[in-house]
Design a protein around this motif. Structure first.
Motif, PDB file in Angstrom:
ATOM      1  N   ALA A  58       0.831  -1.376   0.077  1.00 59.81           N
ATOM      2  CA  ALA A  58      -0.066  -0.083   0.040  1.00 59.81           C
ATOM      3  C   ALA A  58       0.993   1.159   0.201  1.00 59.81           C
ATOM      4  O   ALA A  58       1.995   1.072   0.610  1.00 59.81           O
ATOM      5  CB  ALA A  58      -0.951   0.055   1.260  1.00 59.81           C
ATOM      6  N   PRO A  59       0.626   2.197  -0.783  1.00 64.99           N
ATOM      7  CA  PRO A  59       1.324   3.502  -0.936  1.00 64.99           C
ATOM      8  C   PRO A  59       1.312   4.271   0.434  1.00 64.99           C
ATOM      9  O   PRO A  59       0.286   4.214   1.296  1.00 64.99           O
ATOM     10  CB  PRO A  59       0.673   4.411  -1.971  1.00 64.99           C
ATOM     11  N   LYS A  71       0.740   9.627   6.202  1.00 59.78           N
ATOM     12  CA  LYS A  71       0.997   8.600   7.067  1.00 59.78           C
ATOM     13  C   LYS A  71       2.103   8.149   8.166  1.00 59.78           C
ATOM     14  O   LYS A  71       1.927   7.762   9.058  1.00 59.78           O
ATOM     15  CB  LYS A  71       0.449   7.430   5.983  1.00 59.78           C
ATOM     16  N   ASN A 121       0.242  -0.563  10.137  1.00 60.14           N
ATOM     17  CA  ASN A 121      -1.083   0.018   9.934  1.00 60.14           C
ATOM     18  C   ASN A 121      -1.312   0.298   8.520  1.00 60.14           C
ATOM     19  O   ASN A 121      -2.294   0.145   7.679  1.00 60.14           O
ATOM     20  CB  ASN A 121      -1.253   1.271  10.742  1.00 60.14           C
ATOM     21  N   VAL A 122      -0.427   0.709   7.855  1.00 53.75           N
ATOM     22  CA  VAL A 122      -0.345   0.874   6.442  1.00 53.75           C
ATOM     23  C   VAL A 122       0.028  -0.390   5.537  1.00 53.75           C
ATOM     24  O   VAL A 122      -0.818  -0.635   4.602  1.00 53.75           O
ATOM     25  CB  VAL A 122       0.894   1.964   5.872  1.00 53.75           C
TER      26      VAL A 122
END
Lengths: 471, 175
Positions: A185-186, A191, A276-277
């Protein structure tokens, strides 16, 4: 007549001193709007506006009070007779005052205030989805409820905190740092900042965290495999260079332990980003059989207070005086106690005995490792005239064994090297696979081994990564 | 003061935490039947218990002292240590729906997939409570009202709800 705006607070002698001047400007026919930051009642005679919410002061970018501002944005800070007269085109202002009297800081610039105002009144900067809590919700529990935590409490990521964290880097919030495994995921700088807030970082740690993340995303670091692996490992961060001291990292007593905010939170932030990311939820995509406490975060600085010892980053190509992170695929430490070795040769052989146990005593060219020399152990080498090169060479020699001792089945142990290598002398580590670092408190004839990951057997495919910190 | 947090994830899934995956089969799994303590719910659960038993699914009954509070921690611990899935029934009011949704969430965080049986009037309150605690909880909706039904009608409601309850617990319809 032109009009002016003045920003004042009661808690400022200069603001109080210019009251007669402001009254005089009004008397001479100037339109004058007053914004008072703390106690409008105190200036009641001047019919002020209440700016205790600081919105007008924030929007006007006020740094100092008093500030007198003209319609076209020209401004004078503090009391300066010549400047006030030049701005207003008047003369004979404040004859009873000194020529110059500096002002005080605007309340908008007090600690924590500016980012809170930016979050409320500033242009929208943050693009991440907002999650609004109910009036009685507990913000810490809300983070747990949403699965955002590694199990320890996180600092709730509010806009003010995120904006303050973003102040620690010059990079734009919407810049993409890379794609985070396992979901690929980017991940934007924003973030990174959100997770840094949650981990407990200070804004000044951001350059280290960003460098650590970029190093972790170097393909040869193999973060994807490391993250999903059944093995123990997680990113271990070694920080070198002046930034370590600037942000107060610990390279001394308990350097590998707890109690230092930068050490504890930079490593944690990196793992929260991956969780999380990247989506690496333990027991789901993160399939570690046992894991380890280092998976919360493992970050420390090398002790660079002995000029005879070449720091790790320099050994890995970073120029002296520059700061860098080295990312290692490792696990929690194995302590090595040697109180009796008196010579460099004895100590090297002694440390090698423990290093042989990395991963498995009979597996060679399979794992990398970090050896953390304490100052007392290092001193034995230093006093023998040994630097990094001599220490590494002696360890390498002591870590070479006859293949017949380590092949599968030897000694009645099934694990081991392929039988075809029985006639060779086999190195425990690849030549570049043992990273020697100096850290720790002044007293203690101890060193520590941080064992590497099984991915290390793919010598060309999975390696530690060193990256300079842009600061 | 209203607090707004920013999502630290990649936002490639919903804002709600997904519930723990239900088991692929309930064979060998004890299903907790948590009576929330509201009147008439026990009659619904009585029938559900019998229907599950007919299908060879082991169950264990629990009962909250009151539907107006979340379940006692001891009850939740007992469910989490002895059962592998949970049915929470029967919420037909605001306080029951809110509290039982918290119970569903609490059990989920303990690794127990569950489903909350609610009446059709409380679909939106259930969704709102799920949103507020960030949890993608599972529910099965039955007719409203409940309190004025006969026992036979409540048993019939359980029969109608059964396939959806089993589906929410990971069991294919043909079970």
């Amino acid at each position: 007549m032109p009009s002016y705006t003045a920003f004042l607070k009661r808690d400022c002698e200069t603001c109080q001193a210019v009251v007669p001047v402001l009254a005089e400007l009004r008397a001479r026919g100037h339109a004058l709007t007053l914004h008072v930051q703390d106690d409008p009642g105190f200036y009641a005679a001047l019919d002020p506006r209440d700016d205790t919410a600081l919105e007008h002061s924030f929007r006007a970018g006020i740094e100092t009070v008093p500030t007198l501002m003209s319609e076209d944005g020209k401004r004078v800070e503090g009391w300066n007779r010549a400047a006030w007269e030049a701005l207003t085109g008047e003369s004979g202002l404040g004859a009873e005052l000194r020529l110059v009297q500096p002002g005080c800081g605007s309340k908008t610039r007090e600690p924590f205030v500016h980012e809170a105002l930016a979050a409320t009144f500033g242009p929208p900067v943050l693009a991440s989805r907002g999650v609004t809590l109910g009036d009685y919700d507990d913000d810490a529990e809300a983070c747990y409820d949403r699965g955002w935590s590694d199990g320890l409490p996180v600092v709730p990521p509010t806009d003010a905190r995120i904006l303050r964290m973003l102040g620690g880097t010059e990079r734009r919030p919407d810049e993409i740092v890379g794609t985070i495994p396992p979901n690929l995921a980017p991940c934007t700088v924003e973030k990174v900042a959100i997770n840094a807030v949650m981990a407990g970082c200070r804004p000044e740690y951001m350059p280290v965290l960003l460098a650590a993340l970029e190093a972790a995303l170097d393909p040869v670091f193999t973060l994807h495999g490391l993250t999903c692996s059944t093995c123990f490992s997680a990113p271990v961060i070694v920080v070198n260079g002046p930034i370590a001291r600037r942000i107060g990292m610990n390279s001394g007593a308990n350097a590998l332990g707890h109690g230092n905010r930068a050490n504890a939170t930079i490593g944690r932030a990196l793992n929260l980003i991956v969780r999380n990311v990247g989506g690496a939820i333990p027991g789901q995509i993160d399939q570690a059989t046992l894991g380890g406490p280092h998976k919360v975060g493992f970050c420390f600085a090398e002790a660079e207070d002995d000029p005879t010892w070449q720091p790790l980053a320099q050994a890995r190509g970073v120029a002296p005086g520059r700061s860098a992170v080295t990312l290692f695929q490792g696990e929690g430490i194995q302590g090595v106690i040697d109180w009796k070795s008196r010579t460099a040769e004895e100590l090297a052989r002694s440390l090698a005995l423990s290093l042989l146990a990395v991963g498995h005593w009979k597996l060679c060219e399979f794992f990398n490792a970090i050896l953390v020399l304490s100052p007392e152990h290092h001193a034995i080498f230093r006093d023998a005239g040994w630097g990094r090169a001599e220490v590494e060479a002696a360890l390498r020699e002591a870590l070479r064994r006859p293949g017949r001792d380590v092949v599968a089945g030897a000694g009645g142990v099934g694990e081991g090297m392929p039988a075809a290598r029985a006639a060779e002398m086999i190195d425990k580590f690849w030549p570049e696979g043992l990273l020697v670092v100096r850290a720790g408190g002044a007293a203690g004839l101890y060193s520590a081994i941080c064992a590497g990951w099984t991915g290390g057997r793919f010598r060309a495919e999975s390696r530690p990564v060193t990256r300079e910190i842009e600061a | 003061m209203t607090v707004t947090l920013r999502d630290p994830t990649a936002e490639i899934s919903g804002a709600l935490r997904r519930r723990v995956p239900p088991p692929t089969s309930l064979l060998g799994v004890t299903v907790a039947l948590l009576d929330i303590g509201k009147m008439r719910g026990d009659e619904f659960i009585d029938r559900l218990e019998a229907l599950l038993a007919e299908r060879g699914i082991a169950t264990r009954r629990f009962r909250k002292p009151t539907n107006t509070r979340t379940a006692p921690v001891e009850t939740l611990q007992e469910i989490a240590t002895t059962c592998g899935a949970a049915v929470i029934a029967l919420s037909d009011c605001g306080s029951c729906t809110s509290c039982s949704t918290h119970d569903l969430n609490d059990l989920d965080r303990r690794g127990i997939p569950g489903v909350s049986v609610i009446t059709e009037t409380f679909v939106e309150p259930f969704a709102a409570q799920c949103r507020a605690i960030g949890f993608d909880g599972a529910s099965v909706v039955v007719a409203h009202p409940v309190q004025n039904r006969t026992t036979a009608e409540l048993h019939a409601m359980a029969e109608v709800a059964l396939p959806r309850i089993l589906a929410a617990l990971g069991v294919a319809a043909a079970h």
